[in-house]
Design a protein around this motif. Sequence first.
Motif, PDB file in Angstrom:
ATOM      1  N   GLY A 114       2.457   7.351  73.636  1.00 50.92           N
ATOM      2  CA  GLY A 114       1.519   6.262  73.412  1.00 50.92           C
ATOM      3  C   GLY A 114       0.183   6.761  72.891  1.00 50.92           C
ATOM      4  O   GLY A 114      -0.441   6.113  72.031  1.00 50.92           O
ATOM      5  N   GLU A 115      -0.260   7.910  73.362  1.00 49.24           N
ATOM      6  CA  GLU A 115      -1.537   8.462  72.901  1.00 49.24           C
ATOM      7  C   GLU A 115      -1.510   8.800  71.413  1.00 49.24           C
ATOM      8  O   GLU A 115      -2.554   8.825  70.754  1.00 49.24           O
ATOM      9  CB  GLU A 115      -1.894   9.702  73.715  1.00 49.24           C
ATOM     10  N   LEU A 152      -0.560   6.988  69.132  1.00 51.01           N
ATOM     11  CA  LEU A 152      -0.911   5.803  68.348  1.00 51.01           C
ATOM     12  C   LEU A 152      -2.374   5.814  67.928  1.00 51.01           C
ATOM     13  O   LEU A 152      -2.776   5.055  67.048  1.00 51.01           O
ATOM     14  CB  LEU A 152      -0.615   4.537  69.155  1.00 51.01           C
ATOM     15  N   VAL A 188       5.403   4.800  67.203  1.00 51.62           N
ATOM     16  CA  VAL A 188       5.744   3.399  67.417  1.00 51.62           C
ATOM     17  C   VAL A 188       7.227   3.167  67.189  1.00 51.62           C
ATOM     18  O   VAL A 188       7.851   2.326  67.849  1.00 51.62           O
ATOM     19  CB  VAL A 188       4.878   2.478  66.524  1.00 51.62           C
ATOM     20  N   LEU A 194       8.954   4.307  70.463  1.00 52.12           N
ATOM     21  CA  LEU A 194       8.642   3.384  71.559  1.00 52.12           C
ATOM     22  C   LEU A 194       9.379   2.057  71.391  1.00 52.12           C
ATOM     23  O   LEU A 194       9.762   1.414  72.376  1.00 52.12           O
ATOM     24  CB  LEU A 194       7.134   3.138  71.616  1.00 52.12           C
ATOM     25  N   ALA A 223       8.836   1.425  77.733  1.00 53.01           N
ATOM     26  CA  ALA A 223       7.625   1.772  76.987  1.00 53.01           C
ATOM     27  C   ALA A 223       6.354   1.333  77.701  1.00 53.01           C
ATOM     28  O   ALA A 223       5.255   1.544  77.181  1.00 53.01           O
ATOM     29  CB  ALA A 223       7.673   1.147  75.591  1.00 53.01           C
ATOM     30  N   ALA A 246       3.048   3.242  77.820  1.00 48.48           N
ATOM     31  CA  ALA A 246       2.277   3.308  76.567  1.00 48.48           C
ATOM     32  C   ALA A 246       1.631   1.976  76.219  1.00 48.48           C
ATOM     33  O   ALA A 246       1.054   1.828  75.135  1.00 48.48           O
ATOM     34  CB  ALA A 246       3.186   3.747  75.422  1.00 48.48           C
ATOM     35  N   HIS A 283      -2.124   1.780  74.931  1.00 48.98           N
ATOM     36  CA  HIS A 283      -2.326   2.245  73.555  1.00 48.98           C
ATOM     37  C   HIS A 283      -1.677   1.287  72.557  1.00 48.98           C
ATOM     38  O   HIS A 283      -2.210   1.081  71.458  1.00 48.98           O
ATOM     39  CB  HIS A 283      -1.775   3.661  73.394  1.00 48.98           C
ATOM     40  N   LEU A 284      -0.543   0.700  72.936  1.00 44.77           N
ATOM     41  CA  LEU A 284       0.079  -0.294  72.062  1.00 44.77           C
ATOM     42  C   LEU A 284      -0.840  -1.507  71.887  1.00 44.77           C
ATOM     43  O   LEU A 284      -1.035  -2.002  70.772  1.00 44.77           O
ATOM     44  CB  LEU A 284       1.420  -0.741  72.645  1.00 44.77           C
ATOM     45  N   THR A 298       6.918  -4.021  69.912  1.00 47.45           N
ATOM     46  CA  THR A 298       7.120  -3.110  71.033  1.00 47.45           C
ATOM     47  C   THR A 298       6.300  -3.540  72.242  1.00 47.45           C
ATOM     48  O   THR A 298       6.779  -3.486  73.385  1.00 47.45           O
ATOM     49  CB  THR A 298       6.741  -1.675  70.620  1.00 47.45           C
ATOM     50  N   THR A 354       7.767  -4.846  76.135  1.00 46.79           N
ATOM     51  CA  THR A 354       7.429  -4.318  77.463  1.00 46.79           C
ATOM     52  C   THR A 354       7.130  -5.438  78.445  1.00 46.79           C
ATOM     53  O   THR A 354       6.968  -5.175  79.637  1.00 46.79           O
ATOM     54  CB  THR A 354       6.195  -3.396  77.392  1.00 46.79           C
TER      55      THR A 354
END
Length: 703
Positions: A339-340, A342, A354, A357, A364, A367, A370-371, A399, A403
């Motif tokens: 995630g970082e 991104l 992405v 994920l 996911a 993350a 960050h998403l 994504t 989640t």
Amino acid sequence: MDEVDWAAMRHAYGSADKVPDLLRGLASSCPDERESALDGMYGAVHHQGDVYDSTLACIPFLFALITHPEVPDRGALVELLVSIGGGDADESFDGDDRKDEYDDGDEYGNDGAGAGDNYAMARAAIRAGAAVFAELIEDRDPEVRRAAPCALVRFLDEPARVLGLLGERMETEPDRRVRPALVEGLGLFARRHPAAAAPAVDSLIALSVAPDAPGERLAALGQLAGCAPERLPSDLAPTVIALLRARSQESAEPEEPERPATDTLIGQLRVLRPADEEGSRLLRTLHSALGDCTADRIALLNGQLTSEAPADRCNAVWMSAGLFREWRASYEKPIALIGEQLDADDTRLREAAVHVLDGLFELAAPAAEHLAAAVAARPESWVRHWERGAPTLGDALKTLARTGDPRAVPPLLQLLKQPVVPYDLGRIVAYVGPAAAPLAPLLRTRLGDVPLDAADTYDRAAPLLLALSALRHEAAVPEVLRLLPDEVPDRSALVEAAVRTLGAFGPAAHEAIPALRDLLTSDCAATAAAALWSVEEDAKTVLPVLRRELTSGRPRQRQAAAEALGRLGASAGAAVPALRGTAETDDAGGGRVWERTAAACALWDITGAPEPILPVLRHAWHENPYTRGTIAACLSRMGRAATPAHDLLRTELGTTRRHLARSGGYGGGDILEDERLRREAAFLSGGPARVAELTLVSMARQR
């Protein structure tokens, strides 16, 4: 070449009369022509690894080409020969192992035996000419030297000579791009010739601790993991991470040869390759060899994902995809680190993150922050436009929604106000859950705006119907009913989707009863009957239709009928004999496993008797892993009566490999289905208290 009757031969797309043009193109002085010819060889003459009579006829000419120093790109031709000879298959492949895959023949009249013989003949022909590879290992072209070691090991049946050639060349090879290929050759030799492997393993051990050569050390560790894992260092992950860092800090790697930008599959694949392709290959080898050693692989990923080098982090992201898809483990830390990425400046790295994920669904969640930040920062990425076809949701937004994060709702709401709704928006809403309720009124409005006389009516309506079903937005019944008239294009698929939505609304869809009754003689009779039961529970009307469809309908309707009969419960008692017959069908080919599974589950829901159905469910569980989610749900309804089948659940929980993992491909929802199955299995295996609870629930449902 002109003496060969190419017109009498075949390849994947018909006559091989143009194959001489491809062979001449491989020797062209024009890079674009060479690449197009190579693309044609892989695309037709050696299509998806197949070996045709024309493929066999090409082998002598390919050997002639690789022995002429003035021919460019001979390394790629060596790789083509290796592939034709089965070098990309299992290392024990002797040419006959794949014969059974072709017993049904093909559209050009090649029978199964002939297809299998082609593989054996191809391997024999390349073995017969394998002495050439011993010369090419010292060729002036580094690309040829890089391709030669594995060809030499795979096809020259002189182990002592092969090992000697590899060792001698390892001492003299000056090119850093070629040396890892020699290391790979040593590892392959150790796996192919275990009786003579000791010197090769010793060489790999020495290379794994050689000073000032981090790339070669990584290559050696990857090969040791595959042929002598017991010889790996105890501190494997820290060692590999340190080598990766050292490799990144080395002087720039030698540049790869410049390739043309052609509109071929080979050209497109080149664009998608990692920036550091050699590093990617080294790590892929190591990760693949480690297999189910998930702790080591996670530690490696965590180290790679915290590297200062974007290329190392990008390689780690792509490596993680295979690990997540195949093995069960706790992945919170590497997913958070992905995630970082991104936030990275490197576009290739962000897109890789992405993409990986996107296939994780609820996994996911680490993350999600960050998403959400990426979605908020780049509204232009919310929609992905295509040259052909309807637009779709951008990967980051899709994504985030998968989640279950409610921060996906405001962007989705804005997109619903746009002139064209992304095709997959409706499919995504279900993953958001109750937080998506604010979307319902606008979804209803957009469904009412769908034109009934357009060629894409179904494409525009189906996602909206799915979303309204997931949200149980009963106020949309009038908008759903307007999709049922006869003049609607592609009516069958659209009516089926609309009827399922009405069924999801339940009794609130009472005004749809006349329309649903009219559909009880249509092609979607079973689906209409199931929906009608959900709306008014009129067994006298529904039961005869479902019994008829169970025995005379199309396969999908038979399965739908069985599932619907289960929902009728005791009211479907008259269908028990037919359901029992379906469940106990002698289906040697396995084509009706879903019908048998649905019928067995329905028998429990109707009779509450476990004895006839548990053997059917057990057989289906092993026969087709895709049925396991359905079977686990049925076992949940059975409560204590399912105890004899709990060994299936315990075995599933004790298995580290995902139940849908397979070689040769994967499905986009495989991880989601596996996580659901794991939760269900853990829930059902919760001990006596849990079994008692399930029993009470089951008794209540039966009443």
